[in-house]
Design a protein around this motif. Structure first.
Motif, PDB file in Angstrom:
ATOM      1  N   TRP A   1     -15.870  76.189 -42.363  1.00 13.92           N
ATOM      2  CA  TRP A   1     -15.427  77.575 -42.191  1.00 13.92           C
ATOM      3  C   TRP A   1     -16.072  78.481 -43.228  1.00 13.92           C
ATOM      4  O   TRP A   1     -16.388  79.643 -42.934  1.00 13.92           O
ATOM      5  CB  TRP A   1     -13.898  77.696 -42.240  1.00 13.92           C
ATOM      6  N   LEU A   2     -16.324  77.955 -44.443  1.00 17.27           N
ATOM      7  CA  LEU A   2     -16.950  78.764 -45.490  1.00 17.27           C
ATOM      8  C   LEU A   2     -18.435  78.970 -45.172  1.00 17.27           C
ATOM      9  O   LEU A   2     -18.975  80.052 -45.407  1.00 17.27           O
ATOM     10  CB  LEU A   2     -16.754  78.114 -46.859  1.00 17.27           C
ATOM     11  N   LYS A   3     -19.088  77.960 -44.622  1.00 16.07           N
ATOM     12  CA  LYS A   3     -20.489  78.120 -44.207  1.00 16.07           C
ATOM     13  C   LYS A   3     -20.600  79.206 -43.143  1.00 16.07           C
ATOM     14  O   LYS A   3     -21.512  80.041 -43.188  1.00 16.07           O
ATOM     15  CB  LYS A   3     -21.038  76.795 -43.669  1.00 16.07           C
ATOM     16  N   THR A   4     -19.676  79.205 -42.186  1.00 14.85           N
ATOM     17  CA  THR A   4     -19.665  80.227 -41.144  1.00 14.85           C
ATOM     18  C   THR A   4     -19.401  81.603 -41.756  1.00 14.85           C
ATOM     19  O   THR A   4     -20.059  82.587 -41.394  1.00 14.85           O
ATOM     20  CB  THR A   4     -18.591  79.905 -40.079  1.00 14.85           C
ATOM     21  N   ALA A   5     -18.459  81.671 -42.694  1.00 12.78           N
ATOM     22  CA  ALA A   5     -18.147  82.938 -43.372  1.00 12.78           C
ATOM     23  C   ALA A   5     -19.370  83.465 -44.119  1.00 12.78           C
ATOM     24  O   ALA A   5     -19.638  84.677 -44.107  1.00 12.78           O
ATOM     25  CB  ALA A   5     -16.963  82.758 -44.324  1.00 12.78           C
ATOM     26  N   ILE A   6     -20.116  82.566 -44.743  1.00 11.33           N
ATOM     27  CA  ILE A   6     -21.328  82.978 -45.470  1.00 11.33           C
ATOM     28  C   ILE A   6     -22.313  83.617 -44.504  1.00 11.33           C
ATOM     29  O   ILE A   6     -22.852  84.696 -44.769  1.00 11.33           O
ATOM     30  CB  ILE A   6     -21.952  81.775 -46.210  1.00 11.33           C
ATOM     31  N   THR A   7     -22.553  82.970 -43.368  1.00 13.46           N
ATOM     32  CA  THR A   7     -23.486  83.517 -42.382  1.00 13.46           C
ATOM     33  C   THR A   7     -23.032  84.886 -41.892  1.00 13.46           C
ATOM     34  O   THR A   7     -23.831  85.830 -41.836  1.00 13.46           O
ATOM     35  CB  THR A   7     -23.629  82.553 -41.188  1.00 13.46           C
TER      36      THR A   7
ATOM     37  N   GLY B   1     -23.094  70.112 -52.933  1.00 13.72           N
ATOM     38  CA  GLY B   1     -23.362  71.092 -51.891  1.00 13.72           C
ATOM     39  C   GLY B   1     -22.852  70.690 -50.526  1.00 13.72           C
ATOM     40  O   GLY B   1     -22.487  71.540 -49.712  1.00 13.72           O
ATOM     41  N   ASP B   2     -22.778  69.384 -50.261  1.00 16.99           N
ATOM     42  CA  ASP B   2     -22.321  68.932 -48.943  1.00 16.99           C
ATOM     43  C   ASP B   2     -20.804  68.974 -48.792  1.00 16.99           C
ATOM     44  O   ASP B   2     -20.281  68.644 -47.730  1.00 16.99           O
ATOM     45  CB  ASP B   2     -22.852  67.534 -48.641  1.00 16.99           C
TER      46      ASP B   2
ATOM     47  N   TYR C   1     -20.807  78.840 -54.384  1.00 14.95           N
ATOM     48  CA  TYR C   1     -21.532  78.489 -55.599  1.00 14.95           C
ATOM     49  C   TYR C   1     -20.559  78.069 -56.702  1.00 14.95           C
ATOM     50  O   TYR C   1     -20.729  77.017 -57.330  1.00 14.95           O
ATOM     51  CB  TYR C   1     -22.401  79.663 -56.072  1.00 14.95           C
ATOM     52  N   LEU C   2     -19.521  78.879 -56.916  1.00 15.13           N
ATOM     53  CA  LEU C   2     -18.566  78.567 -57.984  1.00 15.13           C
ATOM     54  C   LEU C   2     -17.757  77.316 -57.661  1.00 15.13           C
ATOM     55  O   LEU C   2     -17.364  76.584 -58.578  1.00 15.13           O
ATOM     56  CB  LEU C   2     -17.659  79.768 -58.250  1.00 15.13           C
ATOM     57  N   MET C   3     -17.529  77.040 -56.378  1.00 10.51           N
ATOM     58  CA  MET C   3     -16.855  75.801 -56.005  1.00 10.51           C
ATOM     59  C   MET C   3     -17.678  74.591 -56.464  1.00 10.51           C
ATOM     60  O   MET C   3     -17.146  73.650 -57.048  1.00 10.51           O
ATOM     61  CB  MET C   3     -16.653  75.730 -54.488  1.00 10.51           C
ATOM     62  N   THR C   4     -19.002  74.659 -56.234  1.00 11.87           N
ATOM     63  CA  THR C   4     -19.851  73.534 -56.644  1.00 11.87           C
ATOM     64  C   THR C   4     -19.988  73.450 -58.164  1.00 11.87           C
ATOM     65  O   THR C   4     -20.136  72.358 -58.697  1.00 11.87           O
ATOM     66  CB  THR C   4     -21.236  73.598 -55.969  1.00 11.87           C
ATOM     67  N   VAL C   5     -19.916  74.593 -58.838  1.00 13.91           N
ATOM     68  CA  VAL C   5     -19.913  74.561 -60.309  1.00 13.91           C
ATOM     69  C   VAL C   5     -18.654  73.846 -60.796  1.00 13.91           C
ATOM     70  O   VAL C   5     -18.715  72.963 -61.650  1.00 13.91           O
ATOM     71  CB  VAL C   5     -19.962  75.990 -60.914  1.00 13.91           C
ATOM     72  N   SER C   6     -17.507  74.224 -60.210  1.00 10.14           N
ATOM     73  CA  SER C   6     -16.227  73.675 -60.682  1.00 10.14           C
ATOM     74  C   SER C   6     -16.129  72.171 -60.451  1.00 10.14           C
ATOM     75  O   SER C   6     -15.392  71.481 -61.165  1.00 10.14           O
ATOM     76  CB  SER C   6     -15.051  74.385 -60.002  1.00 10.14           C
ATOM     77  N   LEU C   7     -16.861  71.660 -59.481  1.00  9.01           N
ATOM     78  CA  LEU C   7     -16.857  70.220 -59.220  1.00  9.01           C
ATOM     79  C   LEU C   7     -17.828  69.471 -60.121  1.00  9.01           C
ATOM     80  O   LEU C   7     -17.807  68.247 -60.164  1.00  9.01           O
ATOM     81  CB  LEU C   7     -17.199  69.953 -57.747  1.00  9.01           C
TER      82      LEU C   7
ATOM     83  N   THR D   1     -30.658  81.319 -41.411  1.00  4.11           N
ATOM     84  CA  THR D   1     -31.342  80.076 -41.785  1.00  4.11           C
ATOM     85  C   THR D   1     -31.513  79.850 -43.284  1.00  4.11           C
ATOM     86  O   THR D   1     -31.852  78.729 -43.675  1.00  4.11           O
ATOM     87  CB  THR D   1     -32.740  80.019 -41.135  1.00  4.11           C
ATOM     88  N   ASP D   2     -31.323  80.882 -44.099  1.00  2.00           N
ATOM     89  CA  ASP D   2     -31.470  80.667 -45.545  1.00  2.00           C
ATOM     90  C   ASP D   2     -30.474  79.611 -46.005  1.00  2.00           C
ATOM     91  O   ASP D   2     -29.319  79.609 -45.564  1.00  2.00           O
ATOM     92  CB  ASP D   2     -31.214  81.965 -46.329  1.00  2.00           C
ATOM     93  N   PRO D   3     -30.900  78.738 -46.902  1.00  2.00           N
ATOM     94  CA  PRO D   3     -29.944  77.739 -47.395  1.00  2.00           C
ATOM     95  C   PRO D   3     -28.862  78.386 -48.246  1.00  2.00           C
ATOM     96  O   PRO D   3     -29.049  79.471 -48.796  1.00  2.00           O
ATOM     97  CB  PRO D   3     -30.824  76.814 -48.247  1.00  2.00           C
ATOM     98  N   ILE D   4     -27.737  77.724 -48.329  1.00  4.10           N
ATOM     99  CA  ILE D   4     -26.645  78.187 -49.176  1.00  4.10           C
ATOM    100  C   ILE D   4     -26.979  77.760 -50.608  1.00  4.10           C
ATOM    101  O   ILE D   4     -27.281  76.590 -50.858  1.00  4.10           O
ATOM    102  CB  ILE D   4     -25.305  77.592 -48.715  1.00  4.10           C
ATOM    103  N   VAL D   5     -26.944  78.711 -51.520  1.00  6.16           N
ATOM    104  CA  VAL D   5     -27.265  78.433 -52.923  1.00  6.16           C
ATOM    105  C   VAL D   5     -26.064  77.752 -53.562  1.00  6.16           C
ATOM    106  O   VAL D   5     -24.957  78.303 -53.570  1.00  6.16           O
ATOM    107  CB  VAL D   5     -27.638  79.731 -53.675  1.00  6.16           C
ATOM    108  N   VAL D   6     -26.284  76.549 -54.071  1.00  9.11           N
ATOM    109  CA  VAL D   6     -25.224  75.779 -54.721  1.00  9.11           C
ATOM    110  C   VAL D   6     -25.677  75.376 -56.112  1.00  9.11           C
ATOM    111  O   VAL D   6     -26.860  75.377 -56.424  1.00  9.11           O
ATOM    112  CB  VAL D   6     -24.836  74.522 -53.899  1.00  9.11           C
ATOM    113  N   PHE D   7     -24.714  75.010 -56.932  1.00 12.16           N
ATOM    114  CA  PHE D   7     -25.014  74.536 -58.277  1.00 12.16           C
ATOM    115  C   PHE D   7     -25.574  73.119 -58.174  1.00 12.16           C
ATOM    116  O   PHE D   7     -25.028  72.296 -57.435  1.00 12.16           O
ATOM    117  CB  PHE D   7     -23.743  74.550 -59.128  1.00 12.16           C
ATOM    118  N   PRO D   8     -26.661  72.819 -58.893  1.00 14.68           N
ATOM    119  CA  PRO D   8     -27.217  71.463 -58.838  1.00 14.68           C
ATOM    120  C   PRO D   8     -26.186  70.429 -59.309  1.00 14.68           C
ATOM    121  O   PRO D   8     -25.456  70.670 -60.253  1.00 14.68           O
ATOM    122  CB  PRO D   8     -28.400  71.509 -59.806  1.00 14.68           C
ATOM    123  N   GLY D   9     -26.135  69.326 -58.644  1.00  7.95           N
ATOM    124  CA  GLY D   9     -25.210  68.284 -59.049  1.00  7.95           C
ATOM    125  C   GLY D   9     -24.705  67.457 -57.882  1.00  7.95           C
ATOM    126  O   GLY D   9     -23.922  66.540 -58.057  1.00  7.95           O
ATOM    127  N   GLY D  10     -25.152  67.790 -56.682  1.00  6.01           N
ATOM    128  CA  GLY D  10     -24.838  66.957 -55.548  1.00  6.01           C
ATOM    129  C   GLY D  10     -23.562  67.285 -54.795  1.00  6.01           C
ATOM    130  O   GLY D  10     -23.137  66.510 -53.955  1.00  6.01           O
TER     131      GLY D  10
END
Length: 161
Positions: free
Chosen positions: A34-40, A28-29, A66-72, A17-26
């Motif tokens: 498949w990556l969300k499942t891999a994280i769990t 995260g969605d 996290y780095l994916m959201t940074v790169s975007l 249930t912990d949220p996935i930590v993403v870089f601020p900037g919108g």
């Protein structure tokens, strides 16, 4: 309940249930399902390793997200680009998502880059735990306030002014 058992249950629930930590900037969605499942699943594996005495840490999949959201959101320097491509390559390979294009696969990192990756994973793990503790505190506070309001409503007023 035993504090250790309670902690273990909290960790297992946190993996799910912990949220996935993403870089601020919108962005995260935009994380693929498949990556969300891999994280769990990687969190669950890490939790089992933690029960055997390993130091808990963030996962490759979490670092990848996290780095994916940074790169975007903003450009990354060459070290962080290499780190991102490394964790993406590792995660892609581990979860059998096909072949990464050969021109962007990174199979190893320099010592400095590995230190930075481990520092990022540690930070991600601490953020997860901090978020969970804050959520748990807020839930306990809400329950306390609810019980207090119920007690006040049930207690007859002795004096009305």
């Amino acid at each position: 309940m035993n504090k250790t058992v309670e902690q273990g249950i909290s960790n297992i629930v946190g993996c799910l249930t912990d949220p996935i930590v993403v870089f601020p900037g919108g962005w995260g969605d935009t994380i693929p399902e498949w990556l969300k499942t891999a994280i769990t699943l990687e969190r669950m594996i890490g939790d089992m390793k933690g029960m055997k005495g390993e130091e808990p840490n963030g996962t490759d999949a979490e670092a990848c997200a996290y780095l994916m959201t940074v790169s975007l959101t903003q450009p990354m320097d060459s070290d962080w680009t290499q780190i991102y491509l490394y964790v993406a390559s590792q995660t892609y390979k581990q979860w059998e998502k096909g072949e990464m294009p050969a021109d962007i696969v990174v199979d190893s990192l320099s010592e400095y880059q590995m230190i930075e990756l481990n520092r990022l994973k540690s930070w991600i793990y601490r953020q997860r735990i901090r978020n969970r503790l804050e959520r748990d505190r807020a839930e306990r506070r809400e329950e306390r306030e609810k019980a207090e309001a119920q007690r006040e409503a049930e207690q007859p007023a002795l004096f009305k002014f």
